[in-house]
Design an enzyme around this catalytic site. Sequence first.
Site, PDB file in Angstrom:
ATOM      1  N   TYR A   1       0.737  -1.107  -0.007  1.00 46.64           N
ATOM      2  CA  TYR A   1       0.228  -0.302  -0.289  1.00 46.64           C
ATOM      3  C   TYR A   1       1.106   1.154   0.214  1.00 46.64           C
ATOM      4  O   TYR A   1       1.759   1.683   1.413  1.00 46.64           O
ATOM      5  CB  TYR A   1      -0.991  -0.137   1.180  1.00 46.64           C
ATOM      6  CG  TYR A   1      -1.816  -1.313   1.275  1.00 46.64           C
ATOM      7  CD1 TYR A   1      -2.309  -1.906   0.300  1.00 46.64           C
ATOM      8  CD2 TYR A   1      -2.749  -1.933   2.504  1.00 46.64           C
ATOM      9  CE1 TYR A   1      -3.058  -2.985   0.790  1.00 46.64           C
ATOM     10  CE2 TYR A   1      -3.181  -2.575   2.917  1.00 46.64           C
ATOM     11  CZ  TYR A   1      -3.833  -3.534   1.592  1.00 46.64           C
ATOM     12  OH  TYR A   1      -4.327  -4.713   1.810  1.00 46.64           O
TER      13      TYR A   1
ATOM     14  N   GLY B   1     -13.807  -6.254   2.785  1.00 46.22           N
ATOM     15  CA  GLY B   1     -15.138  -5.960   1.198  1.00 46.22           C
ATOM     16  C   GLY B   1     -16.873  -6.313   2.076  1.00 46.22           C
ATOM     17  O   GLY B   1     -17.173  -6.611   1.590  1.00 46.22           O
TER      18      GLY B   1
ATOM     19  N   ALA C   1     -19.462  -5.144   0.069  1.00 46.04           N
ATOM     20  CA  ALA C   1     -19.192  -4.783  -1.470  1.00 46.04           C
ATOM     21  C   ALA C   1     -19.577  -4.279  -2.572  1.00 46.04           C
ATOM     22  O   ALA C   1     -19.651  -3.312  -3.083  1.00 46.04           O
ATOM     23  CB  ALA C   1     -20.560  -5.771  -1.875  1.00 46.04           C
TER      24      ALA C   1
ATOM     25  N   GLY D   1     -19.336  -1.043  -1.450  1.00 48.85           N
ATOM     26  CA  GLY D   1     -20.323   0.666  -1.129  1.00 48.85           C
ATOM     27  C   GLY D   1     -21.976  -0.538  -1.542  1.00 48.85           C
ATOM     28  O   GLY D   1     -22.825   0.663  -1.231  1.00 48.85           O
TER      29      GLY D   1
END
Length: 302
Positions: free
Chosen positions: A51, A197, A200, A202
């Site tokens: 990241y 997640g 999903a 948003g």
Amino acid sequence: MKKRRLGHSELLVSEIGLGCMSLGSDEKQASEIIQTALDEGINYFDTADLYDFGVNEEIVGRNLKSVREQVYIATKVGNRWNEKKDSWSWDPSATYIKAAVKDSLKRLGTDYIDLYQLHGGTTSDNIEETVEAFEDLKKDGYIRHYGISSIRPNVIKGFMETSELDSVMMQYSLLDRRPEEWMPLLASKQISIIARGPLAKGLLSEKMLEKANEDGYLDYSYHELKDLLPQLKDKLTDRKLNETALQYVLSHSSVAAVVPGASSVKQLRENCQAANSPSLSKNELDILKQLTKASRYESHRD
């Protein structure tokens, strides 16, 4: 914030962790989010060396330095940036892992990593070599525990058969129920799921279809989502959609922690509020399972 045991380790992690990938490189804003997470009772912070070219680890490390003994830091390894830093290659070799962990420790400003995760995996990897590297790092005190972040069935199976894995990070939500087929086997080996997640992308937030596109999402076409998402909200009228989504994932004992990302303090607080709400009843769970698809990895094999 309630806590759950991670695998067969002694780590008791908060049900909601902070997925740090979405923190960004604005340290002032990232610091506010991390401090809010601490105030909300979050003790599990998940980052990766990939990241922001390692900047994410640096920000996380600096902001957790004063509470290092009260929190658990997880990071990942295996993706190797090229010299230009415009792409990366996969390298799960022992040589690379043992070098990369020292770089992560330096960026994080800590002497040890609570959970070190392989950031992917392929069926052609030498799993035994990777596992041996993790075990050596445990013996040397660089890491406390290790896991894998993968949705590839054969890779996960390979690690389960050859290692003392504590966790598997998997994408899991109401719209992606594939991990449910793995839960009995993981539970039998005391391996926890870390769920990423959960909203999903948003779709399972109040924004719903604003986050959809014409390609749909996994097994769901756009038209199916258009029909389904309002139902998920309306059938459980007393709950916000993100609350329903997070509570569904937390309803499974195989899940140790859910790690939604948060790019703002407001978003983080909403997630924590949703996680601290009452658990879903059996009737609510039955409704949600009837509305959604019990998808399997066979249809999305990696």
